[in-house]
Design an enzyme around this catalytic site. Structure first.
Site, PDB file in Angstrom:
ATOM      1  N   ASP A   1      10.782  16.316  18.492  1.00 16.52           N
ATOM      2  CA  ASP A   1      11.599  17.533  18.411  1.00 16.52           C
ATOM      3  C   ASP A   1      12.541  17.757  19.594  1.00 16.52           C
ATOM      4  O   ASP A   1      13.722  18.029  19.407  1.00 16.52           O
ATOM      5  CB  ASP A   1      10.677  18.753  18.216  1.00 16.52           C
ATOM      6  CG  ASP A   1      11.455  20.054  18.055  1.00 16.52           C
ATOM      7  OD1 ASP A   1      12.631  19.984  17.669  1.00 16.52           O
ATOM      8  OD2 ASP A   1      10.886  21.129  18.327  1.00 16.52           O
TER       9      ASP A   1
ATOM     10  N   SER B   1      -5.431  11.433  15.256  1.00 11.74           N
ATOM     11  CA  SER B   1      -6.829  11.637  15.668  1.00 11.74           C
ATOM     12  C   SER B   1      -7.667  10.367  15.646  1.00 11.74           C
ATOM     13  O   SER B   1      -8.583  10.216  16.456  1.00 11.74           O
ATOM     14  CB  SER B   1      -7.486  12.705  14.779  1.00 11.74           C
ATOM     15  OG  SER B   1      -7.417  12.342  13.423  1.00 11.74           O
TER      16      SER B   1
ATOM     17  N   CYS C   1     -24.951   1.771 -15.294  1.00 11.76           N
ATOM     18  CA  CYS C   1     -25.412   2.029 -13.924  1.00 11.76           C
ATOM     19  C   CYS C   1     -26.227   0.847 -13.403  1.00 11.76           C
ATOM     20  O   CYS C   1     -26.132   0.481 -12.226  1.00 11.76           O
ATOM     21  CB  CYS C   1     -26.244   3.306 -13.886  1.00 11.76           C
ATOM     22  SG  CYS C   1     -25.357   4.773 -14.460  1.00 11.76           S
TER      23      CYS C   1
ATOM     24  N   SER D   1      10.665  13.771   9.250  1.00 19.56           N
ATOM     25  CA  SER D   1       9.508  13.977   8.372  1.00 19.56           C
ATOM     26  C   SER D   1       9.985  14.387   6.979  1.00 19.56           C
ATOM     27  O   SER D   1      10.861  15.242   6.840  1.00 19.56           O
ATOM     28  CB  SER D   1       8.611  15.081   8.929  1.00 19.56           C
ATOM     29  OG  SER D   1       8.067  14.722  10.174  1.00 19.56           O
TER      30      SER D   1
ATOM     31  N   GLY E   1      -4.303  12.086   7.629  1.00 17.91           N
ATOM     32  CA  GLY E   1      -5.626  11.743   7.127  1.00 17.91           C
ATOM     33  C   GLY E   1      -5.892  10.263   7.024  1.00 17.91           C
ATOM     34  O   GLY E   1      -6.820   9.842   6.325  1.00 17.91           O
TER      35      GLY E   1
END
Length: 548
Positions: free
Chosen positions: A74, A202, A455, A112, A173
């Site tokens: 920015d 992160s 299964c 962005s 994420g």
């Protein structure tokens, strides 16, 4: 300063507020650069101008030692004061045309974008690169009330970049377990464009070992890029495999029915000799039968779902099965899957009835944002839902309709998109690694008359995937791969084939027994025949078709 060409592979966005206790920012930064970070953006939302300039100046000094460029988030004044490579701006920051006037033609400007319209505007305004996001929900940015793009939405935006020269990174994420899914799943549908890199906050900044975190992420991105450049997706280069799991070979002349049968026989023996522990987070309807078929083929079952328990168990297991037929232990599934990825254990995902309800679809998306499955197994309705195909509808846990017109194509395309082995079960079973398709034609009509047959098939895939990993490590030098955290050692395609083939051949033999009068007696006979099955019987009965 002259314009430079950036490597966007691992694009670190700083965030001092996310550092773990006791970790110095500059120490963390240098370690991340040593791990393979290729570009750094200094992002300081709460610092005053003087502090921001000092942080940026010291950041640039460290990055210069590693020839890694620095961008400023920015603040044009900070960029000009420090002399960085450029800036990154958001939709509500300084307009891009004005920013270009202020910083000159040679500086890099990234923008962005959250949707197709913003991407089109970025192209018109001649952004050098775009940051696409958010892909998944993240703690480092406020995503409340905002629709996350996911890999598919990211791919739609990438299509707009075709022949524009605009580069692209994804953000939001992203972490080690879901990175392969993002890279493969975001390949654009029309032009097959792919991401140039990933923006990480992160997963590196919050790490106590940022060098290792960056290195693990870099290994996946580099492997993906090599695979995209290579005509042979599975070519071995310098001891690093370009696939999401280690394979033995895909030589058409050697990869024959006889070879497959011989390798299945080998894995049957490995299971009985090694008895690997198989953790199964499976639905309550089938737990007892799943445990019994695990024992019948020589493995050892455990049905642990508690998050703390599965975390501690993960290093000791041979494979993990996550079957969400009854979704009441989602946190345990999240932890179990992620730890399976971290510990390089085969992870088998059985998305039972995933297309039946919005809750199941949303849960599958949430789980797949936490971890990367090695194998995805399902019936036509489940695989159709995962592939977003309208050919087959879901009726509860069953499929409705006549089936896929070209099931081989469905599994092959989904395997490429999900970077996983795909197993489609039914009257005939189709298995693909995205490169080839194996069609298996064994089985009994009684399988569809007993609860949990699908299964149990997932259980046996987990057992034989564990055997394939053990077999590979017994034959090869594990140290070669100890730092390749994205790799699951062993031929997982072979593990899936073995699991299905053993199950369906045993079902044929059980159905032929004189004491089998219907589904009830068949259920018991099936477990007996799994226990008594021999490699010789597999060789005699296997019906295999290999399609390239």
């Amino acid at each position: 300063m002259p314009r430079i060409q950036l490597d966007y592979s691992i694009y670190l966005v700083t965030g001092r507020e996310l550092l773990p206790p006791g970790k110095d920012y500059y120490e963390s930064l240098e370690e991340s650069l040593q791990g393979g970070v290729t570009l750094v953006q200094v992002r300081e939302k709460n610092a005053d101008t003087g502090e921001f300039i000092e942080v940026a100046r010291r950041t640039k000094q460290i990055c210069d030692k590693y020839n890694v460029p620095v961008l400023i988030n920015d603040r044009i004044d900070v960029h000009l004061a420090v002399g960085t490579a450029g800036i990154h701006i958001g939709q509500t920051d300084c307009p891009l045309p004005l920013a270009r006037q202020l910083i000159g033609p040679d500086a890099i400007i990234g923008l962005s974008v959250r949707n197709l319209n913003e991407c089109k505007r970025a192209i018109e305004q001649k952004a050098d690169y775009i940051g696409i996001g958010t892909v998944w929900r993240t703690e480092s940015k406020d995503t409340k009330g905002r629709k996350c793009l996911g890999p598919d939405g990211t791919g739609e935006i990438l299509d707009l970049l075709h022949d524009t020269g605009v580069q692209a990174v994804a953000i939001g994420g992203i972490h080690l377990p879901n990175l392969p899914q993002l890279l493969h799943g975001s390949i654009s549908p029309k032009y097959s464009n792919s991401l140039d890199g990933i923006a990480i906050i992160s997963d590196i900044v919050s790490s106590k070992n940022p060098r290792e975190s960056a290195s693990n992420l870099r290994e996946i991105v580099d492997s993906f890029k090599r695979a995209r450049k290579s005509l042979n997706q599975y070519q071995v280069k310098g001891g690093v495999f370009d696939s999401p799991f280690v394979i033995e070979h895909r030589n058409k002349n050697e990869f024959t029915n006889d070879y497959l049968i011989k390798r299945v026989e080998d894995l049957m023996n490995v299971l009985k000799d090694e008895t690997p522990l198989i953790n199964q987070l499976t639905n309550k309807v089938v737990m007892n039968d799943s445990a019994n078929v695990t024992l019948a083929v020589g493995a050892s079952p455990i049905m642990s779902t508690n998050p703390r328990d599965v975390y501690d168990l993960s290093p000791a297991i041979g494979a993990c099965l996550i079957n969400f037929g009854t979704i009441d232990d989602k946190e345990g599934m999240q932890v179990a899957g992620r730890q399976a990825n971290v510990n390089k254990k085969p992870l088998i995902f059985d998305p039972v009835a995933v297309g039946a309800t919005s809750f199941r679809r949303e849960t599958a998306q949430e789980l797949l944002a936490h971890w990367q499955p090695t194998v995805i197994k399902g019936n036509a309705a489940e695989i159709g839902a995962m592939a977003e195909s309208s050919e087959v509808a879901s009726r509860g846990v069953d499929a409705a309709g006549s089936g896929f017109k070209d099931p081989g194509s469905i599994v092959k395309q989904l395997a490429k998109k999900r970077a996983a082995i795909i197993v489609l079960t039914g009257p005939e079973d189709y298995i693909s690694d995205g490169n080839l398709v194996i069609k298996l034609s064994n089985g009994s009509h009684y399988l569809e008359k007993i609860t949990g047959s699908g299964c149990q098939a997932g259980t046996l895939i987990a057992c034989f995937s564990a055997a394939s990993k053990i077999d590979y490590l017994n034959k090869n030098n594990e140290e070669l791969f100890e730092n390749k955290s994205q790799l699951v050692q062993g031929d997982m395609l072979l593990g899936a084939i073995a699991g299905i083939l053993v199950y369906t051949v045993a079902s044929e033999i059980a159905a032929e027994r004189s004491d089998v009068k219907g589904p009830g007696t068949f259920r018991s006979a099936l477990i007996d025949e799994l226990y008594n099955l021999t490699p010789e019987t597999i060789s005699q009965r296997a019906k295999i078709e290999i399609r390239y």
